[in-house]
Design an enzyme around this catalytic site. Structure first.
Site, mmCIF file in Angstrom:
data_model
loop_
_atom_site.group_PDB
_atom_site.id
_atom_site.type_symbol
_atom_site.label_atom_id
_atom_site.label_comp_id
_atom_site.label_asym_id
_atom_site.label_seq_id
_atom_site.Cartn_x
_atom_site.Cartn_y
_atom_site.Cartn_z
ATOM 1 N N HIS A 93 -33.338 23.588 -24.065
ATOM 2 C CA HIS A 93 -33.946 23.201 -22.787
ATOM 3 C C HIS A 93 -35.417 23.574 -22.679
ATOM 4 O O HIS A 93 -36.130 23.022 -21.837
ATOM 5 C CB HIS A 93 -33.193 23.847 -21.615
ATOM 6 N N ASP A 150 -24.023 19.483 -26.620
ATOM 7 C CA ASP A 150 -23.917 20.318 -25.432
ATOM 8 C C ASP A 150 -23.698 19.432 -24.207
ATOM 9 O O ASP A 150 -24.171 18.297 -24.158
ATOM 10 C CB ASP A 150 -25.217 21.113 -25.282
ATOM 11 N N HIS A 167 -24.997 19.768 -21.309
ATOM 12 C CA HIS A 167 -26.268 19.597 -20.609
ATOM 13 C C HIS A 167 -27.275 18.924 -21.540
ATOM 14 O O HIS A 167 -27.378 19.283 -22.716
ATOM 15 C CB HIS A 167 -26.820 20.942 -20.138
ATOM 16 N N ASP A 174 -19.750 23.598 -24.114
ATOM 17 C CA ASP A 174 -19.506 23.607 -22.668
ATOM 18 C C ASP A 174 -19.065 22.256 -22.115
ATOM 19 O O ASP A 174 -18.968 22.097 -20.894
ATOM 20 C CB ASP A 174 -20.743 24.120 -21.921
#
Length: 312
Positions: free
Chosen positions: A126, A163, A165, A247
């Site tokens: 990120h 992931d 996200h 996740d």
């Protein structure tokens, strides 16, 4: 050939507030799950500033150093944004994470190991060029890809990111790099609010595969077995860097996808098979998210078991 596990105790010294999702226990659980496996265990070096400066400006490194809490000082924890914190050990941990990924690139490309898994934290997909966010300080996977291109003079490197996200940092950092391909699947809508299919990068080098909340195995396997596979085959990377987030599992508290344990084994094996087909099996995988501790440990082990099978 074998699989390298690259980690360092410094990554346990990045502290966050009590109850924070990205906690020391994440790495402790992963390392405990991997302990029985037959792996070449390697101590992660510290990255050099020049390694970080490939994608982050010096002003950003200087800012992080200025803000870093000192040992014994109060407050011990500094909040950088709504999610991202630093403690006295955080910067060393982040440098170890990048160092681990670069060491993995060196070992895989030298043929010392078949592939490698970097068990480090904080995560890295990120962070943008001048902005820490989403628990991340540096763009670890993107830095590994850029290092492979510049230092090892590879022609093409792909990042694949599963992931839950969106890896907005990897996308931002490599959007202008035509030798890099970034493929990511993510729940949409979900934080950080990016990752739409029409975000294609500065050189048509980004493939976003948004998945709706509540979707599970069928949807995941369709996009990774379909569009992602087609793009990887067309690109023909010399190395695949995996941003391995765990996740998207149904047990994870931070999202609403419904992946199951077997999906991670399938996806890991699928990516290994593609790497074998396209780039001599060369994979560097680095830990990203996963916030249900027991599920994270179990899935990380499944992922690494597939890397071991592929390297044997």
């Amino acid at each position: 050939m074998t699989t390298a596990l690259i980690t360092h105790a410094d990554c346990l010294r990045h502290e966050t507030p009590e109850g924070h999702a990205e906690q020391v226990a994440r790495l402790e659980h992963v390392l405990a799950a991997l302990e029985p496996l037959d792996l070449l265990r390697v101590r992660a070096p510290l990255a050099a500033d020049d390694d970080i400066l490939r994608l982050h400006p010096k002003s950003y490194l200087d800012e992080l150093r200025e803000k870093l809490p000192e040992e014994g000082a109060e407050p011990r924890l500094l909040q950088l944004d709504e999610d991202t914190w630093m403690s006295p050990g955080s910067l060393n941990a982040a440098y170890r994470g990048v160092g681990a990924a670069l060491r993995a690139v060196d070992m895989v490309l030298a043929g010392e190991v078949g592939n490698a898994f970097c068990a480090t934290r904080p995560p890295g997909h990120h962070a943008e060029a001048e902005k820490p966010m989403g628990f991340c300080l540096f763009g670890t996977a993107a830095l590994a890809a850029q290092y492979a291109l510049d230092h090892h003079r590879l022609a093409r490197v792909a990042i694949v990111d599963f992931d839950v996200h969106h890896g907005n940092g990897s996308q931002e950092l490599l959007s202008g790099e035509p030798r890099a391909l970034v493929i990511t699947s993510q729940q949409v809508p979900l934080w950080p609010g990016t990752g739409a299919a029409d975000e294609t990068g500065g050189h048509n080098n980004v493939l976003n595969l948004p998945l709706p909340p509540g979707s599970g195995s069928a949807e995941m396997r369709a996009v990774w077995g379909g569009a992602a596979t087609e793009r990887l085959r067309a690109f023909r990377p010399d190395l695949i860097v995996i941003s391995a987030g765990f996740d998207a599992h149904a047990n994870d508290p931070l999202a609403q996808l419904e992946w199951e344990d077997e999906d991670y084994s399938w996806l890991s094996a699928h990516l290994c098979a593609l790497a074998d087909e396209l780039c001599g099996g060369r994979i560097v995988s680095t830990l990203e998210g996963g916030y249900d501790l027991n599920t994270l440990a179990r899935l990380a082990r499944r992922h690494v078991e597939e890397l071991i099978k592929a390297a044997t």
